[in-house]
Design an enzyme around this catalytic site. Structure first.
Site, short mmCIF file in Angstrom:
data_model
loop_
_atom_site.label_atom_id
_atom_site.label_comp_id
_atom_site.label_asym_id
_atom_site.label_seq_id
_atom_site.Cartn_x
_atom_site.Cartn_y
_atom_site.Cartn_z
N TYR A 9 35.49 137.84 -39.06
CA TYR A 9 36.95 137.65 -38.94
C TYR A 9 37.23 136.16 -38.94
O TYR A 9 36.60 135.40 -38.20
CB TYR A 9 37.48 138.27 -37.64
CG TYR A 9 38.93 137.91 -37.39
CD1 TYR A 9 39.95 138.58 -38.07
CD2 TYR A 9 39.28 136.86 -36.55
CE1 TYR A 9 41.28 138.21 -37.88
CE2 TYR A 9 40.60 136.49 -36.35
CZ TYR A 9 41.60 137.18 -37.02
OH TYR A 9 42.90 136.81 -36.84
N ASP A 62 32.75 128.88 -38.51
CA ASP A 62 34.00 129.17 -37.83
C ASP A 62 33.66 129.36 -36.35
O ASP A 62 33.25 130.44 -35.94
CB ASP A 62 34.64 130.43 -38.43
CG ASP A 62 35.93 130.82 -37.72
OD1 ASP A 62 36.21 130.25 -36.65
OD2 ASP A 62 36.64 131.72 -38.24
N LYS A 76 40.83 127.92 -30.43
CA LYS A 76 41.02 128.66 -29.18
C LYS A 76 40.87 127.88 -27.85
O LYS A 76 41.87 127.60 -27.22
CB LYS A 76 40.12 129.89 -29.19
CG LYS A 76 40.57 130.87 -30.29
CD LYS A 76 40.28 132.29 -29.96
CE LYS A 76 41.12 133.25 -30.77
NZ LYS A 76 40.59 133.56 -32.10
N TYR A 116 49.91 142.92 -34.33
CA TYR A 116 48.98 144.06 -34.41
C TYR A 116 49.55 145.29 -33.71
O TYR A 116 48.84 146.01 -33.02
CB TYR A 116 47.63 143.72 -33.75
CG TYR A 116 46.99 142.44 -34.19
CD1 TYR A 116 46.79 142.16 -35.55
CD2 TYR A 116 46.54 141.50 -33.27
CE1 TYR A 116 46.17 140.99 -35.96
CE2 TYR A 116 45.92 140.33 -33.67
CZ TYR A 116 45.74 140.08 -35.02
OH TYR A 116 45.12 138.92 -35.41
C1 LIG Z 1 41.11 133.71 -33.43
C2 LIG Z 1 40.22 133.36 -34.57
C3 LIG Z 1 40.74 132.83 -35.75
C4 LIG Z 1 42.22 132.65 -35.98
O1 LIG Z 1 42.81 131.78 -35.08
P1 LIG Z 1 44.42 131.81 -34.87
O2 LIG Z 1 44.68 130.67 -33.95
O3 LIG Z 1 44.72 133.15 -34.28
O4 LIG Z 1 45.04 131.63 -36.20
C5 LIG Z 1 39.85 132.50 -36.75
N1 LIG Z 1 38.53 132.68 -36.60
C6 LIG Z 1 38.00 133.17 -35.47
C7 LIG Z 1 36.52 133.32 -35.34
C8 LIG Z 1 38.82 133.54 -34.42
O5 LIG Z 1 38.30 134.08 -33.30
#
Ligand SMILES: *Cc1c(COP(=O)(O)O)cnc(C)c1O
Length: 422
Positions: free
Chosen positions: A141, A233, A261, A14
């Site tokens: 996202y 997600d 994460k 980024y």
């Molecule tokens: C960070 C994130 C992703 C992507 O995860 P990466 O490990 O960076 O590929 C997908 N969805 C959400 C909600 C996120 O916060």
């Protein structure tokens, strides 16, 4: 600070490499502090992109990874399995709500989303239906790989350069009232919808925007009415960030959930896509072609699974959710005064997430001011936010909130700048 020459071979995320200021070299991290090469220490206000829930270098995780390194650091996961993965899968299944019981491991959040999207499409194909379109939400996202970015709102400042290069999808508003509920129902009535994907309670990289459990219940109900799959997600929200272990409320349990994460306490890369029993059942048959064709080389890496198991131990043995509740109270008290500052349009807090939203995108301009104050905070878009490690103490958290209030107070004089990403 290194001269740009020091990072000659690196391509940063980024980042407009031609004009970006030099990144800060980190040599060590412990607890909530990053140590820089020049000896300075920064209090980490964003937990390394929301991963580091127990702080850096927690001894219990270090020990677990070291012990695992001694016995089995990696092995392919096809035809072979290992105890750390099996234990982790069972523990996740037990912790997750509803019948989310089949765990498919990968190594990053974006891949966990790719896996979920592929699962949804093939779920329908295995059942004899062609459904290949997704419903996603504005400001959502879901990652940077092509499938994940297909369901990421292009309006959030991500991937404008790839606009048009996307899988079939439609974006709509989160259902918060009669009109937006009706819009979702209308979209869902199309026969080609495979799944709805949502970030429960908090849309993270799209601007740290909150919604309530009723919105998720409305999505669940709308999906149920049409028999469409719901994908949650929880890559950012999973493992305590919003105040509960998972953000999905018991009344809106998804059919597929994505975790990453904070899964390993931020120690190693690992992700999981967990499917409900009925989703998994659609892949079990006499037909070889019904099998799920995906297999990341490093899936279920034993070191990462050991770190994740140790992280789950800490959620059991240390008062993490109480710490999150205390952080929430303190963030509310100490960020609230920002509302009175010029240019501030909203202050909001949920769990260990505190957000000050400005009336225009100036966030990128504000970034250098934080390191100068001994804290690591990385505002983006029109927000300045905190998402500290859950182990932070009152005094360090006050250092973070004080820095936010001071920098936001100065922001009124800044000119708008292009939308920046997290
Ligand atoms: C960070 C994130 C992703 C992507 O995860 P990466 O490990 O960076 O590929 C997908 N969805 C959400 C909600 C996120 O916060």
């Amino acid at each position: 600070m290194p001269s740009p020459a020091c990072i000659d071979s690196l391509w940063l995320p980024y980042t407009q490499m031609a004009t970006a200021p030099s990144p800060l070299p980190v040599v060590r991290a412990e607890g909530v502090r990053l140590r820089l090469a020049d000896g300075r220490e920064l209090i980490d206000g964003i937990s390394s992109w929301w991963t580091m829930c127990h702080g850096y270098g927690h001894p219990h995780i270090k020990q677990a990874v070291a012990a695992q390194l001694d016995t089995l650091s990696h092995v392919m996961f096809a035809g072979l399995v290992h105890e750390p993965a099996l234990t982790l899968a069972r523990r996740l299944a037990a912790l997750l709500p509803g019948k989310l019981e089949r765990v498919f491991f990968s190594e990053s959040g974006s891949v966990a989303v790719e896996v979920a999207l592929k699962m949804a499409v093939q779920y329908w194909r295995n059942r004899g239906e062609q459904r290949n379109k997704f419903i996603a939400f504005r400001n959502g996202y879901h990652g940077d790989t092509l499938g994940a970015l297909s369901v990421t709102d292009p309006g959030c400042g991500f991937h404008d350069a790839l606009a048009g290069y996307r899988m079939p999808q439609v974006f709509t508003d989160l259902p918060r009232d009669a009109a937006t509920c009706a819009a979702l129902d209308e979209l869902l009535s199309n026969r080609n919808i495979a799944a709805v994907i949502v970030e429960p309670r908090v849309q993270g990289a799209g601007g740290m925007r909150f919604h309530n459990a009723e919105t998720l219940q409305a999505i669940r109900a709308a999906c149920d009415a049409q028999g469409v799959l719901m994908i949650a997600d929880e890559i950012m929200t999973g493992f305590g960030r919003t105040g509960t272990l998972f953000a999905s409320p018991p009344e809106a349990v998804p059919d597929i959930i994505c975790l990453s994460k904070a899964l390993t306490g931020g120690t190693l890369p690992l992700a999981a896509t967990v499917a409900a029993d009925h989703v998994f059942a659609a892949f079990c048959s006499e037909r070889a072609e019904d099998a799920f064709m995906h297999g990341p080389t490093f899936m279920a890496n034993p070191l990462a699974c050991a770190a994740a198991n140790a992280s789950l131990d800490l959620f059991e043995s240390e008062p993490r959710l109480q710490q999150v509740a205390a952080i929430e109270t303190q963030l509310k008290r100490e960020l609230e005064p920002c509302l009175a500052l010029p240019g501030v349009v909203d202050v909001r807090v949920m769990g260990a997430i505190g957000v000050v939203q400005l009336d225009r995108p100036v966030a990128a301009n504000l970034r250098p001011a934080f390191a100068e104050r001994g804290v690591w905070v990385r505002p983006f878009g029109d927000i300045v936010y905190l998402a500290p490690p859950f182990v932070i103490d009152d005094a360090d958290l006050t250092s973070l909130t004080t820095a936010v209030c001071e920098v936001v107070a100065e922001s009124a004089s800044q000119a708008p700048c292009p939308i920046s990403t997290p």
